[in-house]
Design a protein around this motif. Structure first.
Motif, PDB file in Angstrom:
ATOM      1  N   UNK B 359       0.953  -1.057   0.058  1.00 27.31           N
ATOM      2  CA  UNK B 359      -0.300  -0.298  -0.049  1.00 27.31           C
ATOM      3  C   UNK B 359       0.570   1.031   0.249  1.00 27.31           C
ATOM      4  N   UNK B 360       0.275   2.580  -0.655  1.00 28.41           N
ATOM      5  CA  UNK B 360       1.431   3.570   0.152  1.00 28.41           C
ATOM      6  C   UNK B 360       0.089   4.635   1.065  1.00 28.41           C
ATOM      7  N   UNK B 361       1.050   4.527   1.783  1.00 32.31           N
ATOM      8  CA  UNK B 361       0.941   5.336   3.154  1.00 32.31           C
ATOM      9  C   UNK B 361       1.251   6.823   2.951  1.00 32.31           C
ATOM     10  N   UNK B 362      -0.070   8.059   3.297  1.00 37.37           N
ATOM     11  CA  UNK B 362       0.709   9.402   2.515  1.00 37.37           C
ATOM     12  C   UNK B 362       1.034   9.383   4.208  1.00 37.37           C
ATOM     13  N   UNK B 363       2.769  10.525   4.905  1.00 37.18           N
ATOM     14  CA  UNK B 363       1.919  10.637   5.673  1.00 37.18           C
ATOM     15  C   UNK B 363       2.872  12.891   5.896  1.00 37.18           C
ATOM     16  N   UNK B 364       1.961  13.142   6.403  1.00 39.42           N
ATOM     17  CA  UNK B 364       2.625  14.630   7.000  1.00 39.42           C
ATOM     18  C   UNK B 364       3.992  14.473   7.663  1.00 39.42           C
ATOM     19  N   UNK B 365       4.707  15.980   7.918  1.00 41.09           N
ATOM     20  CA  UNK B 365       5.572  15.654   8.554  1.00 41.09           C
ATOM     21  C   UNK B 365       5.892  15.848  10.226  1.00 41.09           C
ATOM     22  N   UNK B 366       4.245  16.342  10.438  1.00 42.74           N
ATOM     23  CA  UNK B 366       4.606  16.366  12.131  1.00 42.74           C
ATOM     24  C   UNK B 366       3.775  14.375  12.239  1.00 42.74           C
ATOM     25  N   UNK B 367       3.526  14.166  11.493  1.00 42.74           N
ATOM     26  CA  UNK B 367       3.326  12.398  11.667  1.00 42.74           C
ATOM     27  C   UNK B 367       2.205  11.982  11.869  1.00 42.74           C
ATOM     28  N   UNK B 368       1.348  12.722  10.922  1.00 39.88           N
ATOM     29  CA  UNK B 368      -0.690  11.940  10.439  1.00 39.88           C
ATOM     30  C   UNK B 368      -0.243  11.428   9.494  1.00 39.88           C
ATOM     31  N   UNK B 369      -0.592   9.908   9.029  1.00 43.46           N
ATOM     32  CA  UNK B 369      -0.472   9.387   8.140  1.00 43.46           C
ATOM     33  C   UNK B 369      -1.817   8.721   7.905  1.00 43.46           C
ATOM     34  N   UNK B 370      -2.116   8.314   6.526  1.00 42.57           N
ATOM     35  CA  UNK B 370      -3.243   7.979   6.032  1.00 42.57           C
ATOM     36  C   UNK B 370      -3.003   7.074   4.396  1.00 42.57           C
ATOM     37  N   UNK B 371      -3.914   6.342   4.071  1.00 47.10           N
ATOM     38  CA  UNK B 371      -3.730   5.031   3.813  1.00 47.10           C
ATOM     39  C   UNK B 371      -3.868   5.942   2.310  1.00 47.10           C
ATOM     40  N   UNK B 372      -3.127   6.282   1.167  1.00 51.88           N
ATOM     41  CA  UNK B 372      -4.013   6.989  -0.049  1.00 51.88           C
ATOM     42  C   UNK B 372      -4.780   5.910  -0.695  1.00 51.88           C
ATOM     43  N   UNK B 373      -5.708   6.417  -1.330  1.00 52.65           N
ATOM     44  CA  UNK B 373      -6.658   5.372  -1.899  1.00 52.65           C
ATOM     45  C   UNK B 373      -5.988   4.890  -3.150  1.00 52.65           C
ATOM     46  N   UNK B 374      -6.828   4.265  -3.823  1.00 49.58           N
ATOM     47  CA  UNK B 374      -6.367   3.191  -4.935  1.00 49.58           C
ATOM     48  C   UNK B 374      -5.090   3.277  -5.130  1.00 49.58           C
ATOM     49  N   UNK B 375      -4.324   2.341  -4.347  1.00 50.82           N
ATOM     50  CA  UNK B 375      -2.957   2.167  -4.428  1.00 50.82           C
ATOM     51  C   UNK B 375      -2.643   1.004  -4.552  1.00 50.82           C
ATOM     52  N   UNK B 376      -4.137  -0.521  -4.328  1.00 51.05           N
ATOM     53  CA  UNK B 376      -4.094  -1.738  -3.700  1.00 51.05           C
ATOM     54  C   UNK B 376      -4.531  -2.839  -5.198  1.00 51.05           C
ATOM     55  N   UNK B 377      -3.999  -4.199  -4.984  1.00 46.31           N
ATOM     56  CA  UNK B 377      -4.821  -4.398  -5.862  1.00 46.31           C
ATOM     57  C   UNK B 377      -4.351  -4.432  -7.485  1.00 46.31           C
ATOM     58  N   UNK B 378      -3.279  -3.846  -8.000  1.00 48.24           N
ATOM     59  CA  UNK B 378      -2.436  -3.360  -9.218  1.00 48.24           C
ATOM     60  C   UNK B 378      -1.986  -4.925 -10.237  1.00 48.24           C
ATOM     61  N   UNK B 379      -1.392  -6.305  -9.115  1.00 54.41           N
ATOM     62  CA  UNK B 379      -0.916  -7.296 -10.022  1.00 54.41           C
ATOM     63  C   UNK B 379      -1.291  -8.612  -9.433  1.00 54.41           C
ATOM     64  N   UNK B 380      -0.984  -9.621  -9.491  1.00 54.95           N
ATOM     65  CA  UNK B 380      -0.936 -11.137  -8.778  1.00 54.95           C
ATOM     66  C   UNK B 380      -0.639 -10.847  -7.188  1.00 54.95           C
TER      67      UNK B 380
END
Lengths: 173, 389
Positions: B359-380
């Motif tokens: 997965x791709x996780x997006x974080x800001x420089x203060x430590x808050x993170x979220x999972x970026x949507x649309x980033x899974x299931x592209x392959x086997x």
């Protein structure tokens, strides 16, 4: 004031003043919008911590301005030391602005004035911004800068004198 | 102007900020997070000071003398001030998809996964078999890396996935402004494709396989050479060494920033417009390289191997101008470690998070993170690595 109350009041304040404060920050940094955003954010984070100490709502702007001036001066000094650049805060040379020759005179003059403001060291530039952009009185400016009214008068007159010299150079063939 | 200098000043200042946009969304939250981080840091500093005081009072004979202090290499002329790259205890954040907000928007930088390049404009380019990596091209397609280590190839794929041609070439690099460059190994040329789609070539005298492209400085290409200083290859074919650098690891064209490390890998350095910003040989954070520079040039991303797990990474965001480490991101949850990472914006980074899937996780420089949507299931399934070109 409760924590929720502080948060709500802080949000209201930021929402209503963020654009104006960012403009001031941009001028304080000499036109660097990215650094200005950092500066404003840092100032607001300190305001948030000191919220209960700022008693009057009218004093909020002055408090944020003071933090921005001090913080930017601090950043500038740090960079200045590291870069070992020689910049006398009083005797900065006047410089012609590349690229403005041949443009409409008024536009060229305004560009030259802005270039001059950018050349000023942070506290002198802050004096100009607070006096002429924010339209603060000498006493109010001195309060924000944490200095005497005499210092504000001296800094203002130095900046104005430079502009007069610049103007004289431009009209002299 | 002499009539009323004050009025002219006021007019000029107003004119300069007339078009200043609103601050980036989320200013309140960022300021609050910064305030809380500052408070935690202050508390930690007070506690640390108290501990030091107790230690001094209880065992004065054990206070290390100057002969025991760690000694930072005295910087030679032109290497900039020494910084520690120490990671404050209060600045460590754990990246864990189990606790991260899962409703993030899709990543806005290009990323590569199994046989697909997800372009920064949101379009997906299907890639041919054997694709090992890809960068986006200005025309909507992709340059695809393939072949072997000794015989690398580059295939040009159009936006619809059709193959336009193939050649022997090095791994390409892409700039944030859309330009792309690679080394044509057959013609011994550096090829730079500008953002408007026009290509320019520059012959290179260096051994063709000894060049590793790092990035751009303006319209010039930064390239590492085997056994020599990195070189700046200009569009007219001339080149010049970047003196004083051993190995370039990242560059940013708009800000003119180049990151490098010493031959022994211990010292890291950052330069801007040929002026050293800082260097670190004590490197207290144990970072192996500076891997990315933020789009505005004010932040850098440092990478280090996770302790006890050299295959996995940890990343730190630092201030470009001072080398101050703002935050370290370490892997948490079920992941073995973090994969590649890069900046998505000034305050945001995206990092590949590998566990059962990627997965791709997006974080800001203060430590808050979220999972970026649309980033899974592209392959086997179950495992699909994600790479940022």
């Amino acid at each position: 004031m409760s924590s929720d109350g502080r948060d709500a009041a802080f949000e209201r304040y930021v929402a209503s003043r963020q654009h104006a404060l960012l403009r001031t920050a941009v001028l304080l940094t000499g036109g660097d919008v990215a650094t200005a955003e950092d500066l404003l954010q840092t100032a607001l984070s300190r305001l948030y911590l000191a919220w209960h100490r700022v008693e009057r709502e009218a004093a909020l702007d002055a408090y944020v301005r003071r933090i921005m001036v001090n913080q930017y001066t601090s950043w500038w000094r740090r960079t200045w030391r590291r870069q070992e650049t020689s910049t006398d805060p009083v005797d900065l040379p006047l410089q012609r602005v590349p690229g403005v020759v041949g443009i409409d005179d008024e536009v060229a003059e305004r560009a030259a004035v802005w270039a001059l403001v950018q050349l000023l060291p942070p506290r002198q530039r802050a004096t100009v911004v607070l006096r002429y952009y924010e339209d603060l009185s000498e006493a109010q400016t001195a309060e924000v800068l944490g200095c005497s009214i005499g210092t504000v008068k001296a800094a203002s007159s130095r900046a104005v004198a430079r502009l007069r010299v610049l103007h004289a150079e431009e009209v002299t063939p | 102007m002499s009539a009323d200098v004050g009025q002219v000043l006021a007019d000029v200042l107003r004119e300069q900020v007339r078009d200043v946009p609103l601050p980036a969304p989320g200013l309140v939250d960022r300021a609050r997070r910064q305030a809380r981080a500052r408070r935690r840091h202050q508390v930690a500093a007070v506690a640390a000071s108290a501990l030091v005081l107790v230690a001094v009072l209880l065992a004065p004979s054990r206070v290390p003398g100057s002969e025991h202090r760690s000694v930072e290499r005295v910087p030679a002329a032109g290497v900039g001030p020494a910084v520690s790259l120490a990671v404050p205890d209060s600045a460590v954040s754990v990246v864990d998809v189990a606790t991260a907000n899962s409703a993030g928007r899709p990543a806005s930088v290009a990323w590569f996964s199994w046989r697909a390049l997800h372009r920064s404009d949101g379009r997906v380019v299907r890639l041919p078999d054997g694709a090992l990596g890809a960068v986006e091209t200005p025309d909507g397609g992709a340059l695809v890396t393939g072949g072997t280590v000794t015989e690398p190839t580059l295939t040009l794929v159009s936006a619809d996935g059709s193959i336009q041609g193939s050649l022997g070439a090095s791994r390409p690099v892409a700039g944030r402004d859309g330009q792309v460059a690679y080394v044509d190994l057959d013609r011994q040329e550096v090829v730079r494709i500008a953002a408007d789609g026009w290509a320019a070539t520059a012959p290179v005298a260096a051994p063709r396989r000894g060049l590793r492209l790092v990035g751009f400085l303006g319209t010039s290409v930064v390239a590492d050479t085997t056994g020599g200083a990195p070189r700046l290859i200009h569009r007219d074919g001339t080149s010049e060494p970047l003196r004083g650098l051993a190995e370039a690891t990242a560059s940013d064209g708009p800000s003119g920033t180049v990151a490098s490390r010493s031959a022994n890998g211990r010292c890291l350095e950052l330069r801007r417009a040929d002026r050293p910003l800082w260097h670190s040989c004590t490197n207290q954070g144990g970072f192996s390289s500076i891997v990315a520079i933020s789009p505005d040039g004010h932040r850098v991303l440092l990478r280090r191997d996770k302790l006890g797990n050299p295959g996995a990474s940890e990343y730190a965001v630092a201030v470009a101008e001072t080398g101050q480490v703002l935050r370290l991101f370490a892997a948490g949850g079920s992941t073995l470690g973090l994969g590649q990472a890069t900046f998505e914006g000034r305050h945001l980074l995206v990092v590949a998070y590998h566990d059962a899937d990627s997965r791709i996780v997006r974080c800001d420089e203060y430590g808050a993170c979220e999972v970026a949507a649309g980033d899974a299931g592209a392959g086997p399934t179950p495992f699909t690595p994600v790479w940022f070109p």
